[in-house]
Design a protein around this motif. Structure first.
Motif, PDB file in Angstrom:
ATOM      1  N   ALA A  85       0.849  -1.190   0.000  1.00 25.43           N
ATOM      2  CA  ALA A  85       0.000   0.000   0.000  1.00 25.43           C
ATOM      3  C   ALA A  85       0.885   1.241   0.000  1.00 25.43           C
ATOM      4  CB  ALA A  85      -0.909  -0.006   1.227  1.00 25.43           C
ATOM      5  N   GLY A  86       0.836   1.975  -1.076  1.00 24.21           N
ATOM      6  CA  GLY A  86       1.652   3.170  -1.201  1.00 24.21           C
ATOM      7  C   GLY A  86       0.804   4.424  -1.276  1.00 24.21           C
ATOM      8  N   SER A  87       1.475   5.548  -1.354  1.00 20.74           N
ATOM      9  CA  SER A  87       0.759   6.822  -1.374  1.00 20.74           C
ATOM     10  C   SER A  87       0.095   7.085  -2.730  1.00 20.74           C
ATOM     11  CB  SER A  87       1.708   7.967  -1.030  1.00 20.74           C
ATOM     12  OG  SER A  87       2.784   7.996  -1.936  1.00 20.74           O
ATOM     13  N   THR A  88       0.648   6.538  -3.811  1.00 18.52           N
ATOM     14  CA  THR A  88       0.069   6.787  -5.137  1.00 18.52           C
ATOM     15  C   THR A  88      -0.771   5.631  -5.646  1.00 18.52           C
ATOM     16  OG1 THR A  88       2.028   5.930  -6.271  1.00 18.52           O
ATOM     17  CG2 THR A  88       1.979   8.299  -5.781  1.00 18.52           C
ATOM     18  N   GLY A  89      -0.681   4.485  -5.001  1.00 25.79           N
ATOM     19  CA  GLY A  89      -1.455   3.325  -5.424  1.00 25.79           C
ATOM     20  C   GLY A  89      -1.128   2.130  -4.559  1.00 25.79           C
ATOM     21  N   SER A  90      -1.926   1.105  -4.685  1.00 27.21           N
ATOM     22  CA  SER A  90      -1.694  -0.146  -3.959  1.00 27.21           C
ATOM     23  C   SER A  90      -1.513  -1.257  -4.978  1.00 27.21           C
ATOM     24  CB  SER A  90      -2.883  -0.460  -3.049  1.00 27.21           C
ATOM     25  OG  SER A  90      -3.034   0.532  -2.067  1.00 27.21           O
ATOM     26  N   ARG A  91      -0.651  -2.193  -4.644  1.00 21.17           N
ATOM     27  CA  ARG A  91      -0.385  -3.326  -5.520  1.00 21.17           C
ATOM     28  C   ARG A  91      -0.579  -4.614  -4.748  1.00 21.17           C
ATOM     29  NH1 ARG A  91       2.114   0.278  -4.880  1.00 21.17           N
ATOM     30  NH2 ARG A  91       2.993   1.891  -6.154  1.00 21.17           N
ATOM     31  N   LEU A  94      -3.779   4.734  -0.645  1.00 21.82           N
ATOM     32  CA  LEU A  94      -4.534   4.795   0.606  1.00 21.82           C
ATOM     33  C   LEU A  94      -4.468   6.165   1.267  1.00 21.82           C
ATOM     34  CD1 LEU A  94      -3.855   1.324   2.256  1.00 21.82           C
ATOM     35  CD2 LEU A  94      -5.883   2.092   1.013  1.00 21.82           C
ATOM     36  N   SER A  95      -3.379   6.895   1.057  1.00 23.28           N
ATOM     37  CA  SER A  95      -3.258   8.207   1.700  1.00 23.28           C
ATOM     38  C   SER A  95      -4.305   9.195   1.181  1.00 23.28           C
ATOM     39  CB  SER A  95      -1.856   8.777   1.513  1.00 23.28           C
ATOM     40  OG  SER A  95      -1.572   8.956   0.149  1.00 23.28           O
ATOM     41  N   SER A  96      -4.883   8.933   0.022  1.00 22.44           N
ATOM     42  CA  SER A  96      -5.906   9.834  -0.504  1.00 22.44           C
ATOM     43  C   SER A  96      -7.208   9.743   0.282  1.00 22.44           C
ATOM     44  CB  SER A  96      -6.165   9.543  -1.989  1.00 22.44           C
ATOM     45  OG  SER A  96      -6.766   8.270  -2.137  1.00 22.44           O
ATOM     46  N   PHE A  97      -7.316   8.756   1.166  1.00 22.74           N
ATOM     47  CA  PHE A  97      -8.539   8.586   1.954  1.00 22.74           C
ATOM     48  C   PHE A  97      -8.433   9.223   3.343  1.00 22.74           C
ATOM     49  CE2 PHE A  97      -8.484   5.137  -1.133  1.00 22.74           C
ATOM     50  CZ  PHE A  97      -9.705   5.370  -1.760  1.00 22.74           C
ATOM     51  N   GLU A 109     -11.496   7.914   5.795  1.00 21.32           N
ATOM     52  CA  GLU A 109     -10.780   6.702   6.176  1.00 21.32           C
ATOM     53  C   GLU A 109     -11.623   5.444   6.019  1.00 21.32           C
ATOM     54  OE1 GLU A 109     -10.893   9.440   8.087  1.00 21.32           O
ATOM     55  OE2 GLU A 109      -8.817  10.103   8.267  1.00 21.32           O
ATOM     56  N   ASP A 110     -12.945   5.548   6.193  1.00 25.29           N
ATOM     57  CA  ASP A 110     -13.817   4.381   6.079  1.00 25.29           C
ATOM     58  C   ASP A 110     -13.871   3.837   4.652  1.00 25.29           C
ATOM     59  OD1 ASP A 110     -15.155   6.761   5.370  1.00 25.29           O
ATOM     60  OD2 ASP A 110     -17.120   5.844   5.719  1.00 25.29           O
ATOM     61  N   GLN A 111     -13.434   4.598   3.680  1.00 34.05           N
ATOM     62  CA  GLN A 111     -13.426   4.152   2.290  1.00 34.05           C
ATOM     63  C   GLN A 111     -12.112   3.480   1.888  1.00 34.05           C
ATOM     64  OE1 GLN A 111     -14.301   7.623  -0.022  1.00 34.05           O
ATOM     65  NE2 GLN A 111     -16.260   7.972   0.987  1.00 34.05           N
ATOM     66  N   ALA A 112     -11.108   3.560   2.751  1.00 35.31           N
ATOM     67  CA  ALA A 112      -9.789   3.020   2.412  1.00 35.31           C
ATOM     68  C   ALA A 112      -9.849   1.514   2.173  1.00 35.31           C
ATOM     69  CB  ALA A 112      -8.789   3.348   3.509  1.00 35.31           C
ATOM     70  N   GLY A 113     -10.543   0.783   3.024  1.00 32.88           N
ATOM     71  CA  GLY A 113     -10.654  -0.665   2.856  1.00 32.88           C
ATOM     72  C   GLY A 113     -11.358  -1.036   1.568  1.00 32.88           C
ATOM     73  N   ALA A 160       2.862  -1.000   4.232  1.00 33.94           N
ATOM     74  CA  ALA A 160       2.714   0.365   3.754  1.00 33.94           C
ATOM     75  C   ALA A 160       4.095   0.951   3.506  1.00 33.94           C
ATOM     76  CB  ALA A 160       1.957   1.214   4.771  1.00 33.94           C
ATOM     77  N   THR A 161       4.271   1.601   2.377  1.00 36.96           N
ATOM     78  CA  THR A 161       5.544   2.210   2.052  1.00 36.96           C
ATOM     79  C   THR A 161       5.723   3.493   2.870  1.00 36.96           C
ATOM     80  OG1 THR A 161       4.568   3.459   0.238  1.00 36.96           O
ATOM     81  CG2 THR A 161       5.501   1.304  -0.288  1.00 36.96           C
ATOM     82  N   ALA A 162       6.922   3.988   2.880  1.00 37.23           N
ATOM     83  CA  ALA A 162       7.237   5.178   3.666  1.00 37.23           C
ATOM     84  C   ALA A 162       6.429   6.399   3.220  1.00 37.23           C
ATOM     85  CB  ALA A 162       8.722   5.482   3.584  1.00 37.23           C
ATOM     86  N   GLY A 163       5.967   6.390   1.974  1.00 35.56           N
ATOM     87  CA  GLY A 163       5.211   7.524   1.473  1.00 35.56           C
ATOM     88  C   GLY A 163       3.765   7.559   1.935  1.00 35.56           C
ATOM     89  N   LEU A 164       3.324   6.517   2.595  1.00 35.14           N
ATOM     90  CA  LEU A 164       1.918   6.469   3.032  1.00 35.14           C
ATOM     91  C   LEU A 164       1.751   7.291   4.299  1.00 35.14           C
ATOM     92  CD1 LEU A 164      -0.871   5.272   2.543  1.00 35.14           C
ATOM     93  CD2 LEU A 164      -0.203   3.339   3.927  1.00 35.14           C
ATOM     94  N   ARG A 165       0.887   8.276   4.235  1.00 37.48           N
ATOM     95  CA  ARG A 165       0.647   9.139   5.382  1.00 37.48           C
ATOM     96  C   ARG A 165      -0.858   9.205   5.632  1.00 37.48           C
ATOM     97  NH1 ARG A 165       5.451   8.496   5.484  1.00 37.48           N
ATOM     98  NH2 ARG A 165       7.019  10.049   5.038  1.00 37.48           N
ATOM     99  N   VAL A 166      -1.351   8.287   6.434  1.00 39.87           N
ATOM    100  CA  VAL A 166      -2.783   8.276   6.770  1.00 39.87           C
ATOM    101  C   VAL A 166      -2.939   8.589   8.236  1.00 39.87           C
ATOM    102  CG1 VAL A 166      -4.885   6.906   6.884  1.00 39.87           C
ATOM    103  CG2 VAL A 166      -3.358   6.660   4.976  1.00 39.87           C
TER     104      VAL A 166
END
Length: 119
Positions: A28-34, A69-72, A77-81, A113-119
């Motif tokens: 899970a990264g800041s620009t997308g999840s794989r 995920l950081s876009s949520f 936050e409830d939409q992240a899953g 989660a990568t280091a770029g993820l800020r949730v």
């Protein structure tokens, strides 16, 4: 990375799901999840003897979704899953296309989660 994956999947080798075992890694990264889907030969560990055998997983599929995920953050936050559902559906269809009888509740899932993820 391959050795780390081999070590993680070897822990699950005692769960015989059939001829093959499966595992999922979600990055899970800041620009997308794989999602990365892996399979390996099933092994049954015997308590009467130690096994030096190492199982190397084989990647059988991967898919990326956007946004990250950081876009949520900020009240969504409830939409992240929900954003991971398409990835999990892809993994399910990939596994079932190879082994229709697999019990998905026994397939391990690792979420990192990568280091770029800020949730």
């Amino acid at each position: 990375t391959v050795l780390l994956l081999a070590a993680m999947f070897s822990l699950w080798a005692g769960l015989a799901l059939g001829h093959l075992d499966y595992g999922l890694i979600i990055d899970a990264g800041s620009t997308g999840s794989r999602i990365h889907v892996y399979e390996w030969d099933a092994r049954i560990l015997h308590s009467s003897r130690a096994s030096a055998e190492v199982t190397i997983p084989k990647q059988i599929g991967a898919l990326k979704s956007s946004p990250g995920l950081s876009s949520f953050a900020g009240g969504r936050e409830d939409q992240a899953g929900d954003s991971l559902v398409a990835l999990l559906e892809y993994a399910r269809s990939t596994i079932y296309s190879r082994s229709p009888g697999v019990h998905l509740d026994r397939v391990p899932v690792w979420l990192g989660a990568t280091a770029g993820l800020r949730v």
